[in-house]
Write a protein that holds these residues in place. Structure first.
Motif, PDB file in Angstrom:
ATOM      1  N   UNK A  34      -3.761   0.914  -2.639  1.00 24.93           N
ATOM      2  CA  UNK A  34      -2.670   0.993  -3.605  1.00 24.93           C
ATOM      3  C   UNK A  34      -2.908   2.229  -4.467  1.00 24.93           C
ATOM      4  N   UNK A  35      -1.840   2.933  -4.802  1.00 24.84           N
ATOM      5  CA  UNK A  35      -1.940   4.152  -5.604  1.00 24.84           C
ATOM      6  C   UNK A  35      -1.083   3.980  -6.848  1.00 24.84           C
ATOM      7  N   UNK A  36      -1.650   4.170  -8.049  1.00 16.80           N
ATOM      8  CA  UNK A  36      -0.866   4.010  -9.276  1.00 16.80           C
ATOM      9  C   UNK A  36       0.340   4.929  -9.299  1.00 16.80           C
ATOM     10  N   UNK A  37       1.419   4.449  -9.879  1.00 14.13           N
ATOM     11  CA  UNK A  37       2.628   5.262  -9.993  1.00 14.13           C
ATOM     12  C   UNK A  37       2.365   6.456 -10.907  1.00 14.13           C
ATOM     13  N   UNK A  48      -5.678   8.784   3.265  1.00 13.52           N
ATOM     14  CA  UNK A  48      -4.521   9.431   3.887  1.00 13.52           C
ATOM     15  C   UNK A  48      -3.256   8.766   3.369  1.00 13.52           C
ATOM     16  N   UNK A  49      -2.270   9.576   3.008  1.00 12.89           N
ATOM     17  CA  UNK A  49      -1.023   9.058   2.460  1.00 12.89           C
ATOM     18  C   UNK A  49      -0.169   8.375   3.529  1.00 12.89           C
ATOM     19  N   UNK A  50       0.570   7.358   3.100  1.00 11.84           N
ATOM     20  CA  UNK A  50       1.574   6.730   3.970  1.00 11.84           C
ATOM     21  C   UNK A  50       2.958   7.331   3.747  1.00 11.84           C
ATOM     22  N   UNK A  51       3.073   8.245   2.802  1.00  8.64           N
ATOM     23  CA  UNK A  51       4.362   8.878   2.533  1.00  8.64           C
ATOM     24  C   UNK A  51       5.320   8.019   1.749  1.00  8.64           C
ATOM     25  N   UNK A  52       4.834   6.947   1.157  1.00  5.08           N
ATOM     26  CA  UNK A  52       5.668   6.018   0.389  1.00  5.08           C
ATOM     27  C   UNK A  52       4.921   4.709   0.240  1.00  5.08           C
ATOM     28  N   UNK A  53       5.573   3.751  -0.394  1.00  4.00           N
ATOM     29  CA  UNK A  53       4.988   2.421  -0.566  1.00  4.00           C
ATOM     30  C   UNK A  53       5.691   1.443   0.365  1.00  4.00           C
ATOM     31  N   UNK A  72       0.810  -1.222   0.000  1.00  2.00           N
ATOM     32  CA  UNK A  72       0.000   0.000   0.000  1.00  2.00           C
ATOM     33  C   UNK A  72       0.844   1.274   0.000  1.00  2.00           C
ATOM     34  N   UNK A  73       0.225   2.350  -0.486  1.00  2.64           N
ATOM     35  CA  UNK A  73       0.824   3.680  -0.441  1.00  2.64           C
ATOM     36  C   UNK A  73      -0.044   4.660   0.335  1.00  2.64           C
ATOM     37  N   UNK A  74      -1.239   4.204   0.739  1.00  5.35           N
ATOM     38  CA  UNK A  74      -2.167   5.065   1.463  1.00  5.35           C
ATOM     39  C   UNK A  74      -3.129   4.190   2.254  1.00  5.35           C
ATOM     40  N   UNK A  75      -3.910   4.829   3.108  1.00  2.01           N
ATOM     41  CA  UNK A  75      -4.974   4.126   3.815  1.00  2.01           C
ATOM     42  C   UNK A  75      -6.275   4.882   3.610  1.00  2.01           C
ATOM     43  N   UNK A  76      -7.374   4.203   3.852  1.00  2.25           N
ATOM     44  CA  UNK A  76      -8.686   4.850   3.923  1.00  2.25           C
ATOM     45  C   UNK A  76      -9.235   4.564   5.315  1.00  2.25           C
ATOM     46  N   UNK A  77      -9.648   5.619   6.015  1.00  4.93           N
ATOM     47  CA  UNK A  77     -10.091   5.446   7.395  1.00  4.93           C
ATOM     48  C   UNK A  77     -11.351   6.244   7.659  1.00  4.93           C
ATOM     49  N   UNK A  78     -12.330   5.595   8.288  1.00  4.15           N
ATOM     50  CA  UNK A  78     -13.562   6.248   8.705  1.00  4.15           C
ATOM     51  C   UNK A  78     -13.619   6.241  10.232  1.00  4.15           C
TER      52      UNK A  78
END
Length: 207
Positions: free
Chosen positions: A182-185, A146-151, A90-96
């Motif tokens: 996952x976030x496309x390059x 929210x971004x993880x700041x990298x993969x 992953x490169x990000x998360x989704x949180x509720x």
């Protein structure tokens, strides 16, 4: 006229590609197993992964009712283990957030993550986290990205959920739903942008 048309077409294509890229979060399937603290049996960690979530839900859909909410007992931080059955990247998360009964309580402000291909075996890491996601929304239960700041990669994830407002008399932070993304390059978008720009340039040069 042709130069203007070529430039307009290129700009429109670039804008379309940018919009598609911004919306192109890919939801990673929830873990096959998870464990962590709970307020009681009605607020288990499994409630973070109990709803149907698609790519189109990210940033749009609210969760927590009628699907359940996870809540830890007390302020925490609350430490959770996840096993995805195979490595994820992953490169990000989704949180509720969970709704809770108090406006300032029951919300998460940051999540620390450790990724590994070796099972943590119930022992929480003592070293610095691989990354931290800052959860900025505390006012609704929409599944915000929210971004993880990298993969980051690994089959096993340890996560420490930190209260958004520590020190309150009553505070049982948790959430309504959680997914890795996952976030496309961006390289493919960049190449397409350069190609479009080149088309506009050469179109104007040849005329």
């Amino acid at each position: 006229m042709l130069r203007h048309l070529a430039t307009t077409m290129a700009a429109a294509t670039v804008i379309t590609l940018a919009a598609q890229s911004a919306a192109a979060y890919q939801v990673i399937a929830p873990p096959v197993a998870s464990s962590g603290p709970q307020y009681d049996g009605n607020y288990s960690v499994a409630k973070l992964f109990d709803a149907s979530v698609t790519d189109g839900d990210v940033g749009v859909t609210s969760y927590g009712n009628p699907d359940g909410q996870w809540a830890g007992f007390g302020e925490g931080p609350h430490e959770v283990f996840m096993d995805f059955g195979a490595s994820i990247s992953p490169s990000a998360i989704a949180y509720a957030q969970r709704s809770g009964d108090l406006a300032d309580a029951d919300k998460i402000g940051a999540v620390d993550f450790w990724f590994s291909d070796t099972d943590f075996a119930g022992i929480f890491p003592v070293d610095a986290p691989d990354t931290t996601a800052t959860i900025t929304n505390t006012t609704d239960t929409i599944l915000h990205p929210y971004s993880l700041g990298g993969t980051f990669s690994g089959q096993y994830v340890a996560a420490r959920f930190n209260a958004a407002s520590p020190g309150l008399a009553i505070n049982n932070p948790g959430g309504s739903e959680f997914r890795f993304l996952a976030v496309p390059e961006p390289s493919s978008v960049l190449l397409a942008t350069l190609a479009c720009t080149g088309f506009a340039y050469w179109g104007s040069r040849r005329r």
